[in-house]
Design a protein around this motif. Structure first.
Motif, PDB file in Angstrom:
ATOM      1  N   ARG A 324       9.399  -0.944   3.068  1.00 22.82           N
ATOM      2  CA  ARG A 324       9.270  -2.339   2.625  1.00 22.82           C
ATOM      3  C   ARG A 324       7.813  -2.691   2.350  1.00 22.82           C
ATOM      4  O   ARG A 324       7.503  -3.406   1.391  1.00 22.82           O
ATOM      5  CB  ARG A 324       9.866  -3.280   3.672  1.00 22.82           C
ATOM      6  CG  ARG A 324      11.372  -3.120   3.879  1.00 22.82           C
ATOM      7  CD  ARG A 324      11.979  -4.330   4.558  1.00 22.82           C
ATOM      8  NE  ARG A 324      11.363  -4.606   5.842  1.00 22.82           N
ATOM      9  CZ  ARG A 324      11.765  -4.090   7.004  1.00 22.82           C
ATOM     10  NH1 ARG A 324      12.795  -3.244   7.018  1.00 22.82           N
ATOM     11  NH2 ARG A 324      11.168  -4.396   8.130  1.00 22.82           N
ATOM     12  N   GLU A 327       6.888  -1.332  -1.009  1.00 21.60           N
ATOM     13  CA  GLU A 327       7.473  -2.148  -2.069  1.00 21.60           C
ATOM     14  C   GLU A 327       6.699  -3.444  -2.265  1.00 21.60           C
ATOM     15  O   GLU A 327       6.532  -3.925  -3.393  1.00 21.60           O
ATOM     16  CB  GLU A 327       8.937  -2.460  -1.716  1.00 21.60           C
ATOM     17  CG  GLU A 327       9.662  -3.319  -2.730  1.00 21.60           C
ATOM     18  CD  GLU A 327       9.904  -2.603  -4.048  1.00 21.60           C
ATOM     19  OE1 GLU A 327      10.088  -3.294  -5.063  1.00 21.60           O
ATOM     20  OE2 GLU A 327       9.920  -1.355  -4.042  1.00 21.60           O
ATOM     21  N   GLU A 328       6.195  -4.011  -1.178  1.00 19.33           N
ATOM     22  CA  GLU A 328       5.476  -5.289  -1.226  1.00 19.33           C
ATOM     23  C   GLU A 328       3.964  -5.114  -1.352  1.00 19.33           C
ATOM     24  O   GLU A 328       3.212  -6.064  -1.188  1.00 19.33           O
ATOM     25  CB  GLU A 328       5.813  -6.097   0.036  1.00 19.33           C
ATOM     26  CG  GLU A 328       7.294  -6.450   0.142  1.00 19.33           C
ATOM     27  CD  GLU A 328       7.682  -6.934   1.540  1.00 19.33           C
ATOM     28  OE1 GLU A 328       6.763  -7.112   2.384  1.00 19.33           O
ATOM     29  OE2 GLU A 328       8.885  -7.139   1.773  1.00 19.33           O
ATOM     30  N   ARG A 330       1.844  -3.672   0.603  1.00 16.43           N
ATOM     31  CA  ARG A 330       1.129  -3.920   1.861  1.00 16.43           C
ATOM     32  C   ARG A 330       0.787  -2.616   2.589  1.00 16.43           C
ATOM     33  O   ARG A 330       0.307  -2.651   3.720  1.00 16.43           O
ATOM     34  CB  ARG A 330       1.972  -4.795   2.801  1.00 16.43           C
ATOM     35  CG  ARG A 330       2.203  -6.205   2.317  1.00 16.43           C
ATOM     36  CD  ARG A 330       2.953  -7.036   3.343  1.00 16.43           C
ATOM     37  NE  ARG A 330       4.334  -6.595   3.515  1.00 16.43           N
ATOM     38  CZ  ARG A 330       4.787  -5.909   4.550  1.00 16.43           C
ATOM     39  NH1 ARG A 330       3.971  -5.548   5.536  1.00 16.43           N
ATOM     40  NH2 ARG A 330       6.074  -5.553   4.631  1.00 16.43           N
TER      41      ARG A 330
END
Length: 482
Positions: A324, A327-328, A330
């Motif tokens: 995640r 994907e973001e 970060r």
């Protein structure tokens, strides 16, 4: 550690796909010729400059040392190196001590906790968002000493608990007890990394690391029941006696156990540098073409099973926090690899441990004897390091952008350098021409970006921006990309 340039000029024509896949399939973006061209030695870039560049530290122009910047950090990462193992794994290149004398580990912890005290007045009381125990085998420590270590660290540093931090530990499934998993959860650990390497009995015998799938299954299930939020497996391809078929059977077991993360490392056989590797029968080593076939087939198998390829050698389930974070945009990177908990600084404790701040890096003595003597004498064991220049910081940022976010913004480059990308990095862009020609990188009006097939070659892309790697006096030796 770090490595040399493995890029070559692109070849014309198409090379055969090892798996026989057609265009559009997960493996179709790669082929043998492409893998062979970029398989040479290259740094891993867990830092920039790479650790092999470190030298004896002197104060910088302002009269300060890199650790002086610790007093202003807002979030801290903490690493503790526990070098002890009960038996020797022949493939291992880590800083380790093989012993059955537990007293050595107990006295070592005395030194680690004394070193932690040295940082009490130097580090801001910033929350520790990431903590990692590495080795060696950190679970060599008994439960009492694990508690002593964490309570001692908590007396100096601001240790937290819960999902807002990532506290992880490397574990050898051959010696880890389920009761210790419960102790680790009580102490705030929420991520577990199990060193599997391979499940094939012949390969295990060749590297002197016998571990049954049943042991790993038991520990994986127990860790989940204890509440570990993420469990990762370390696998290695290119080991003695391995081939595509045997590795595929290992992946059968791995996928059945469904770890949250998988690290699929390439085995670097460097017996001239690492004495333990001389115990491996060289006749059993797979040739480079077989290692490439293993890497290709294993990557296809993992992505086909639904794992997200983060880049280089890391895979994660789509619902894992690391996937995640990728994907973001970060994702971050430090000496432990990819992480979703970026910190302003890292404090490394123990023999050979590396620390960093915005101003540079510092590393402890490598040997336990020198480490212990230095701690007893002055409370710290710093042997070498690096003061970052403005150019170092620029290249450090750029390399981490490529490796974590797979792109670098042209406007960000211009804002940082005062020049268009093509002017600021003309030499580097020339070095990258083969990667553009092979479709591994792209350049548009907004970004320099990594393509889908280019994710396998992040180290090669980063190496183009490593100013030290391309100096005429470059003599460092590095592991191969594949």
């Amino acid at each position: 550690m770090a490595d040399a340039d493995g890029s070559t000029m692109p070849h014309s024509g198409r090379s055969s796909d090892l798996t026989g896949n057609q265009e559009g399939s997960p493996a179709a973006v790669l082929n043998t010729g492409l893998l062979e061209r970029y398989a040479g030695p290259c740094p891993r870039y867990t830092s920039y400059p790479t650790a092999d560049r470190f030298r004896a530290l002197c104060a910088n122009d302002s009269g300060t040392q890199p650790w002086d910047a610790l007093n202003s950090v807002q979030a801290l990462s903490l690493y503790v190196h526990i070098p002890f193992c009960r038996s020797l794994c022949y493939f291992c290149a880590c800083n380790k001590v093989i012993t059955q004398q537990y007293g050595l580990a107990s006295s070592y912890l005395d030194h680690v906790l004394r070193e932690a005290e040295w940082y009490r007045t130097r580090v801001a009381r910033a929350p520790v968002v990431q903590l990692h125990l590495g080795g060696g085998t950190p679970t060599f420590l008994n439960d009492g000493d694990l508690r002593r270590l964490m309570f001692g660290l908590g007396d100096v540093f601001d240790l937290r608990s819960g999902d807002q931090v990532e506290y992880s530990i490397e574990a050898d499934p051959r010696v880890l007890e389920c009761e210790t998993l419960e102790t680790l959860r009580e102490l705030g650990f929420n991520r577990l990394s199990l060193g599997i390497q391979d499940f094939n009995p012949s390969v295990q015998r060749a590297i002197n690391r016998i571990c049954s799938p049943e042991q790993v299954r038991l520990l994986t299930e127990a860790a989940r029941q204890c509440g570990f939020g993420s469990i990762s497996y370390d696998l290695i391809y290119g080991l003695p006696g391995q081939d595509v078929a045997s590795l595929d059977k290992t992946l059968d077991t791995v996928l059945d156990l469904a770890p949250d993360r998988i690290a699929l490392y390439h085995y670097a056989h460097l017996p001239d540098r690492f004495k333990a590797q001389r115990l491996i029968n060289s006749d059993l080593m797979p040739p480079p073409s077989h290692k490439i076939a293993m890497q290709l087939a294993a990557s296809q198998r993992l992505t086909g099973a639904g794992y997200v390829f983060l880049g280089m050698d890391h895979f994660a389930r789509p619902d894992d926090a690391l996937a995640r974070a990728a994907e973001e945009k970060r994702l971050a990177r430090n000496f432990q690899g990819y992480t979703l908990m970026p910190a302003d600084a890292l404090v490394g404790l123990g023999a050979s441990a590396i620390s960093y701040s915005r101003d540079g890096y510092w590393q402890n003595h490598h040997s336990n004897k020198e480490y212990a003597a230095a701690i007893q004498e002055r409370g710290e064991a710093i042997a070498r390091g690096w003061n970052l220049s403005d150019d170092d910081r620029l290249r450090q940022w750029l390399i981490m952008e490529l490796m974590c976010h797979l792109r670098v913004s042209r406007s960000d480059i211009q804002a940082r350098t005062g020049q268009p990308f093509e002017h600021a990095f003309a030499v580097e862009l020339a070095r990258l021409q083969p990667m553009f020609a092979d479709g591994l990188l792209g350049l548009n009006n907004r970004d320099l970006y990594v393509t889908e097939r280019g994710r396998w070659f992040l180290r090669n892309a980063a190496a183009a921006f490593d100013t030290y790697l391309h100096r005429p006096d470059q003599h460092a030796r590095y592991s191969r990309v594949l």
